[in-house]
Write a protein that holds these residues in place. Structure first.
Motif, PDB file in Angstrom:
ATOM      1  N   THR A 141     -39.943  -4.098 -19.526  1.00  0.00           N
ATOM      2  CA  THR A 141     -41.220  -4.791 -19.356  1.00  0.00           C
ATOM      3  C   THR A 141     -42.141  -4.366 -20.499  1.00  0.00           C
ATOM      4  O   THR A 141     -42.165  -3.197 -20.877  1.00  0.00           O
ATOM      5  N   ARG A 143     -45.999  -4.785 -21.231  1.00  0.00           N
ATOM      6  CA  ARG A 143     -47.329  -5.242 -20.840  1.00  0.00           C
ATOM      7  C   ARG A 143     -48.166  -5.534 -22.087  1.00  0.00           C
ATOM      8  O   ARG A 143     -48.138  -4.752 -23.047  1.00  0.00           O
ATOM      9  N   TYR A 170     -40.942 -12.395 -24.659  1.00  0.00           N
ATOM     10  CA  TYR A 170     -42.136 -11.943 -23.932  1.00  0.00           C
ATOM     11  C   TYR A 170     -43.364 -12.785 -24.288  1.00  0.00           C
ATOM     12  O   TYR A 170     -44.494 -12.319 -24.166  1.00  0.00           O
ATOM     13  N   ASN A 172     -44.839 -15.146 -22.825  1.00  0.00           N
ATOM     14  CA  ASN A 172     -45.741 -15.564 -21.747  1.00  0.00           C
ATOM     15  C   ASN A 172     -46.870 -14.575 -21.488  1.00  0.00           C
ATOM     16  O   ASN A 172     -47.820 -14.882 -20.772  1.00  0.00           O
ATOM     17  N   GLU A 173     -46.765 -13.378 -22.064  1.00  0.00           N
ATOM     18  CA  GLU A 173     -47.825 -12.361 -21.952  1.00  0.00           C
ATOM     19  C   GLU A 173     -48.222 -12.092 -20.498  1.00  0.00           C
ATOM     20  O   GLU A 173     -49.398 -12.041 -20.147  1.00  0.00           O
ATOM     21  N   ARG A 174     -47.234 -11.917 -19.651  1.00  0.00           N
ATOM     22  CA  ARG A 174     -47.515 -11.663 -18.235  1.00  0.00           C
ATOM     23  C   ARG A 174     -48.125 -10.270 -18.056  1.00  0.00           C
ATOM     24  O   ARG A 174     -47.698  -9.312 -18.699  1.00  0.00           O
ATOM     25  N   PRO A 175     -49.097 -10.143 -17.161  1.00  0.00           N
ATOM     26  CA  PRO A 175     -49.692  -8.823 -16.909  1.00  0.00           C
ATOM     27  C   PRO A 175     -48.653  -7.791 -16.486  1.00  0.00           C
ATOM     28  O   PRO A 175     -48.796  -6.598 -16.762  1.00  0.00           O
ATOM     29  N   SER A 176     -47.611  -8.242 -15.793  1.00  0.00           N
ATOM     30  CA  SER A 176     -46.554  -7.329 -15.351  1.00  0.00           C
ATOM     31  C   SER A 176     -45.672  -6.863 -16.493  1.00  0.00           C
ATOM     32  O   SER A 176     -44.929  -5.883 -16.361  1.00  0.00           O
ATOM     33  N   MET A 178     -43.214  -8.661 -17.637  1.00  0.00           N
ATOM     34  CA  MET A 178     -41.886  -9.235 -17.448  1.00  0.00           C
ATOM     35  C   MET A 178     -41.597 -10.293 -18.507  1.00  0.00           C
ATOM     36  O   MET A 178     -42.487 -11.043 -18.916  1.00  0.00           O
ATOM     37  N   ARG A 180     -39.340 -13.761 -19.907  1.00  0.00           N
ATOM     38  CA  ARG A 180     -39.123 -15.061 -19.297  1.00  0.00           C
ATOM     39  C   ARG A 180     -38.113 -14.949 -18.154  1.00  0.00           C
ATOM     40  O   ARG A 180     -37.138 -14.217 -18.242  1.00  0.00           O
ATOM     41  N   GLN A 181     -38.351 -15.702 -17.095  1.00  0.00           N
ATOM     42  CA  GLN A 181     -37.549 -15.584 -15.885  1.00  0.00           C
ATOM     43  C   GLN A 181     -36.077 -15.878 -16.132  1.00  0.00           C
ATOM     44  O   GLN A 181     -35.189 -15.258 -15.537  1.00  0.00           O
TER      45      GLN A 181
END
Length: 224
Positions: A141, A143, A170, A172-176, A178, A180-181
């Motif tokens: 991950t 962040r 990465y 999508n810059e997800r806060p988690s 994570m 891409r799905q």
């Protein structure tokens, strides 16, 4: 439990300060039999095996070692202050011979560096060879902010050719943190296939932790 995802109880300073060693000694000699768990990526834990063996004999002890690859060149680039992978494997072997439960935290598997089928299979084979109790795998991950910037800087110095593909993973810059799905699902499928080849549990087996916790906690963990 000694250690977490960000604080290792066997950092280099422990070799002189012996703070964790003193904790181990106190647990070993305590009038109250208390189980213990250590999470580390340092072979220095072997220094305190006499204490941890006594803790294990009295109440139970679990050693969790962070190990994501067998590639020492990768370790030198990404974990420069940690013990070699080879010494960690030998440390786990010693604790297993002493009768302690041992688990491997195979996380994070690094995209393009330690997440190939060949690398994961070699890791599981090494763990199976020393009869670890389980291997808990996981992806990386990142962040947004300092963590991601630090990793990309280190990656650019070590393998600049995969920086763009990593950034895309990465994007999508997800806060988690994570990726891409679709990448998460693909990694999970590959790990699952290799894990089943070795019949390796991905969590501490029930028979290992059941004697260490009250029945209601053991039931809760079993449901999980």
């Amino acid at each position: 439990s000694f250690g977490s995802g960000v604080t290792d109880p066997y950092q280099n300073l422990e070799s002189t300060h012996r703070i964790t060693a003193r904790c181990a000694e106190l647990l070993a000699d305590s009038i109250h039999a208390l189980p213990a768990q250590v999470m580390t990526k340092s072979s220095l834990v072997a220094r305190d095996l006499p204490f941890w063996r006594r803790v294990n004999d009295r109440a139970g002890f679990i050693l969790l070692v962070s190990l994501t690859s067998l590639d020492e060149q990768l370790r030198e680039a990404m974990e420069p202050g940690a013990s070699s992978f080879a010494s960690r494997i030998e440390t786990m072997r010693v604790f297993k011979k002493a009768g302690c439960r041992v688990g491997v935290l195979a996380m994070p598997l690094l995209p393009g560096l330690s997440d190939s089928d060949a690398s994961i299979r070699a890791l599981y084979a090494a763990c199976a060879d020393i009869c670890v109790d389980f291997v808990m795998p996981g992806g990386l991950t990142l962040r947004p902010g300092r963590q991601k910037e630090f990793y990309i800087t280190a990656l650019r110095a070590f393998r600049s050719d995969i920086v763009d593909s990593t950034l895309d993973l990465y994007r999508n810059e997800r806060p988690s943190g994570m990726p891409r799905q679709v990448a998460v699902a693909a990694l999970h499928r590959r790990i699952q296939s290799i894990r089943l080849e070795f019949s390796m549990p991905f969590l501490l087996p029930h028979e290992a932790y059941a004697p260490l916790v009250p029945p209601h906690d053991a039931l809760r963990l079993l449901y999980r």
